[in-house]
Design a protein around this motif. Structure first.
Motif, PDB file in Angstrom:
ATOM      1  N   VAL A 125       0.849  -1.195   0.000  1.00 27.72           N
ATOM      2  CA  VAL A 125       0.000   0.000   0.000  1.00 27.72           C
ATOM      3  C   VAL A 125       0.884   1.245   0.000  1.00 27.72           C
ATOM      4  CG1 VAL A 125      -0.167   0.257   2.541  1.00 27.72           C
ATOM      5  CG2 VAL A 125      -2.068   1.013   1.107  1.00 27.72           C
ATOM      6  N   GLY A 126       0.383   2.285  -0.610  1.00 29.14           N
ATOM      7  CA  GLY A 126       1.103   3.560  -0.511  1.00 29.14           C
ATOM      8  C   GLY A 126       1.315   4.227  -1.845  1.00 29.14           C
ATOM      9  N   ASP A 127       2.243   5.147  -1.821  1.00 26.89           N
ATOM     10  CA  ASP A 127       2.565   5.979  -2.964  1.00 26.89           C
ATOM     11  C   ASP A 127       3.421   5.155  -3.938  1.00 26.89           C
ATOM     12  OD1 ASP A 127       3.629   7.821  -4.712  1.00 26.89           O
ATOM     13  OD2 ASP A 127       4.242   9.248  -3.158  1.00 26.89           O
ATOM     14  N   ARG A 128       2.902   4.948  -5.129  1.00 24.00           N
ATOM     15  CA  ARG A 128       3.631   4.094  -6.086  1.00 24.00           C
ATOM     16  C   ARG A 128       4.836   4.794  -6.708  1.00 24.00           C
ATOM     17  NH1 ARG A 128      -1.410   1.040  -9.146  1.00 24.00           N
ATOM     18  NH2 ARG A 128      -1.933  -0.347  -7.422  1.00 24.00           N
ATOM     19  N   GLN A 129       4.988   6.054  -6.353  1.00 27.05           N
ATOM     20  CA  GLN A 129       6.205   6.745  -6.817  1.00 27.05           C
ATOM     21  C   GLN A 129       7.012   7.231  -5.619  1.00 27.05           C
ATOM     22  OE1 GLN A 129       4.218   9.526  -9.357  1.00 27.05           O
ATOM     23  NE2 GLN A 129       4.590   8.217 -11.127  1.00 27.05           N
ATOM     24  N   ALA A 130       6.881   6.492  -4.522  1.00 21.28           N
ATOM     25  CA  ALA A 130       7.495   6.939  -3.268  1.00 21.28           C
ATOM     26  C   ALA A 130       9.022   6.937  -3.340  1.00 21.28           C
ATOM     27  CB  ALA A 130       7.039   6.019  -2.142  1.00 21.28           C
ATOM     28  N   ASP A 131       9.608   7.850  -2.602  1.00 21.83           N
ATOM     29  CA  ASP A 131      11.060   7.809  -2.409  1.00 21.83           C
ATOM     30  C   ASP A 131      11.435   6.726  -1.403  1.00 21.83           C
ATOM     31  OD1 ASP A 131      11.581   9.888  -4.152  1.00 21.83           O
ATOM     32  OD2 ASP A 131      11.446  11.423  -2.596  1.00 21.83           O
ATOM     33  N   TRP A 132      10.519   6.475  -0.457  1.00 23.63           N
ATOM     34  CA  TRP A 132      10.801   5.529   0.626  1.00 23.63           C
ATOM     35  C   TRP A 132      10.016   4.243   0.417  1.00 23.63           C
ATOM     36  CZ3 TRP A 132      13.781   6.685   5.119  1.00 23.63           C
ATOM     37  CH2 TRP A 132      14.197   8.011   5.216  1.00 23.63           C
ATOM     38  N   LEU A 133      10.717   3.124   0.463  1.00 26.26           N
ATOM     39  CA  LEU A 133      10.042   1.826   0.454  1.00 26.26           C
ATOM     40  C   LEU A 133      10.357   1.124   1.770  1.00 26.26           C
ATOM     41  CD1 LEU A 133       8.494  -0.521  -0.938  1.00 26.26           C
ATOM     42  CD2 LEU A 133      10.709  -1.298  -1.817  1.00 26.26           C
ATOM     43  N   ILE A 134       9.310   0.681   2.451  1.00 26.78           N
ATOM     44  CA  ILE A 134       9.498  -0.052   3.707  1.00 26.78           C
ATOM     45  C   ILE A 134       9.101  -1.509   3.460  1.00 26.78           C
ATOM     46  CG2 ILE A 134       8.951  -0.116   6.177  1.00 26.78           C
ATOM     47  CD1 ILE A 134       9.933   2.651   5.389  1.00 26.78           C
ATOM     48  N   VAL A 135      10.006  -2.424   3.779  1.00 29.59           N
ATOM     49  CA  VAL A 135       9.739  -3.843   3.522  1.00 29.59           C
ATOM     50  C   VAL A 135       9.718  -4.614   4.839  1.00 29.59           C
ATOM     51  CG1 VAL A 135      10.484  -5.925   2.317  1.00 29.59           C
ATOM     52  CG2 VAL A 135      10.883  -3.691   1.272  1.00 29.59           C
ATOM     53  N   GLY A 136       8.546  -5.183   5.152  1.00 29.03           N
ATOM     54  CA  GLY A 136       8.417  -6.030   6.339  1.00 29.03           C
ATOM     55  C   GLY A 136       8.531  -7.491   5.962  1.00 29.03           C
ATOM     56  N   GLU A 137       8.110  -8.334   6.898  1.00 32.35           N
ATOM     57  CA  GLU A 137       8.302  -9.766   6.696  1.00 32.35           C
ATOM     58  C   GLU A 137       7.122 -10.402   5.958  1.00 32.35           C
ATOM     59  OE1 GLU A 137       9.141 -11.719  10.350  1.00 32.35           O
ATOM     60  OE2 GLU A 137       8.771 -13.711   9.530  1.00 32.35           O
ATOM     61  N   GLY A 138       5.954 -10.289   6.524  1.00 30.50           N
ATOM     62  CA  GLY A 138       4.772 -10.889   5.898  1.00 30.50           C
ATOM     63  C   GLY A 138       3.547 -10.471   6.683  1.00 30.50           C
ATOM     64  N   PRO A 139       2.368 -10.556   6.072  1.00 35.63           N
ATOM     65  CA  PRO A 139       1.156 -10.106   6.751  1.00 35.63           C
ATOM     66  C   PRO A 139       0.854 -10.934   7.996  1.00 35.63           C
ATOM     67  CG  PRO A 139       0.748 -10.653   4.419  1.00 35.63           C
ATOM     68  CD  PRO A 139       2.128 -11.105   4.735  1.00 35.63           C
ATOM     69  N   GLY A 140       0.302 -10.274   8.994  1.00 35.74           N
ATOM     70  CA  GLY A 140      -0.220 -10.972  10.169  1.00 35.74           C
ATOM     71  C   GLY A 140      -1.729 -11.114  10.025  1.00 35.74           C
ATOM     72  N   ALA A 141      -2.379 -11.447  11.128  1.00 34.20           N
ATOM     73  CA  ALA A 141      -3.815 -11.743  11.073  1.00 34.20           C
ATOM     74  C   ALA A 141      -4.631 -10.532  10.605  1.00 34.20           C
ATOM     75  CB  ALA A 141      -4.294 -12.189  12.448  1.00 34.20           C
TER      76      ALA A 141
END
Ligand code: URA
Length: 286
Positions: A125-141
């Motif tokens: 989710v978010g800005d598809r032209q974002a300067d910042w990309l945040i990468v987590g592990e995987g979705p929770g419940a």
């Protein structure tokens, strides 16, 4: 108390850390999220030995670490030793997709067993032209139920962390995960699952072209950097993903259980922001 002080306090950092590299005026006014700091783990960090394996199941481990982790994770035996090469079909399929096609492909993906128990895939989710990309592990419940990454307790802490450095979900930031489907019972993700999803993350990065990637936790770091990473030793360094700087820090679910390490995460975010600024102003190596 200023909004910024409130945020830092909410992160558990108020008395200790101050933002040194930005005048207060630069920070936006933000709503202070409710964060339950001492909440139980919401995500897949191995429950058997949280203190021994703080960053959840690693993707690749040295043999010594692997045997330690195996012992620590004996209850789940889910620590992967290495990740097979990404599935060729996925790579070929994801390689040229535009956003809509990529999202659709992720949502209908059945290339690993995570599809079997998901409510839905969670592409990002978010800005598809974002300067910042945040990468987590995987979705929770909660993410699985809502189809959006980082909407549970860890997500609220992540929002507070982003706010504290002047960022907000959806505004110049894109949030996603190394795997797009929830591991059943929030178990650690395994190597084949990471490999199956890797082309999707790669395609997202190619489409977004972020100027900086922040990786949350060890599995995500190893998924992206394809190397044996420990957060403690990777902090404060800038890695490279096809020319894009990558900064790693602790996963917010880990921080909920280990609030003292929030100070380190705060340092890491300030480091990331400095990297972004220095690179914008042409001081790439700072
Ligand atoms: N933890 C993650 O790594 N990602 C989410 O989306 C939620 C919790």
């Amino acid at each position: 108390m200023s909004v910024r002080e409130s945020i830092l306090r909410e992160m558990g950092l108020g008395p200790i850390w101050r933002l040194r590299d930005a005048p207060e005026a630069e920070l936006p006014e933000v709503e202070l999220p409710e964060v339950e700091v001492d909440a139980p783990p919401e995500h897949s960090t191995p429950k058997a030995a949280p203190s021994a394996a703080p960053d959840a199941a690693p993707r690749r481990l040295s043999s010594e670490m692997l045997s330690m982790a195996r012992e620590a994770n004996a209850a789940t035996d889910a620590t992967p030793a290495s990740v097979p090469a990404a599935s060729r079909e996925n790579t070929a399929r994801a390689g040229d997709l535009d956003w809509d096609a990529l999202t659709q492909t992720i949502q209908s993906c059945r290339d690993c067993s995570l599809c079997e128990q998901r409510t839905q895939a969670v592409p990002g989710v978010g800005d598809r032209q974002a300067d910042w990309l945040i990468v987590g592990e995987g979705p929770g419940a909660e993410e699985d139920a809502r189809g959006e990454p980082f909407v549970g307790k860890a997500g609220k802490l992540l929002d507070a962390m982003l706010s504290a450095i002047g960022l907000a979900r959806g505004e110049n930031v894109y949030l996603t995960n190394a795997v797009k489907c929830r591991p059943p019972m929030n178990r650690p993700i395994d190597a084949s699952e990471l490999a199956a999803c890797a082309p999707y993350l790669a395609r997202q990065i190619a489409l977004i072209k972020p100027r900086l990637i922040v990786v949350l936790g060890r599995p995500a770091a190893q998924a992206l950097l394809n190397t044996d990473i420990r957060i403690a030793s990777a902090r404060g360094r800038c890695f490279d993903y096809h020319g894009i700087p990558v900064v790693v820090t602790y996963h917010p679910a880990y921080l909920l259980r280990n609030p003292l390490d929030k100070a380190k995460a705060w340092e890491d975010l300030c480091f990331a922001r400095r990297q972004m600024r220095d690179r914008s102003s042409g001081n790439g190596d700072a």
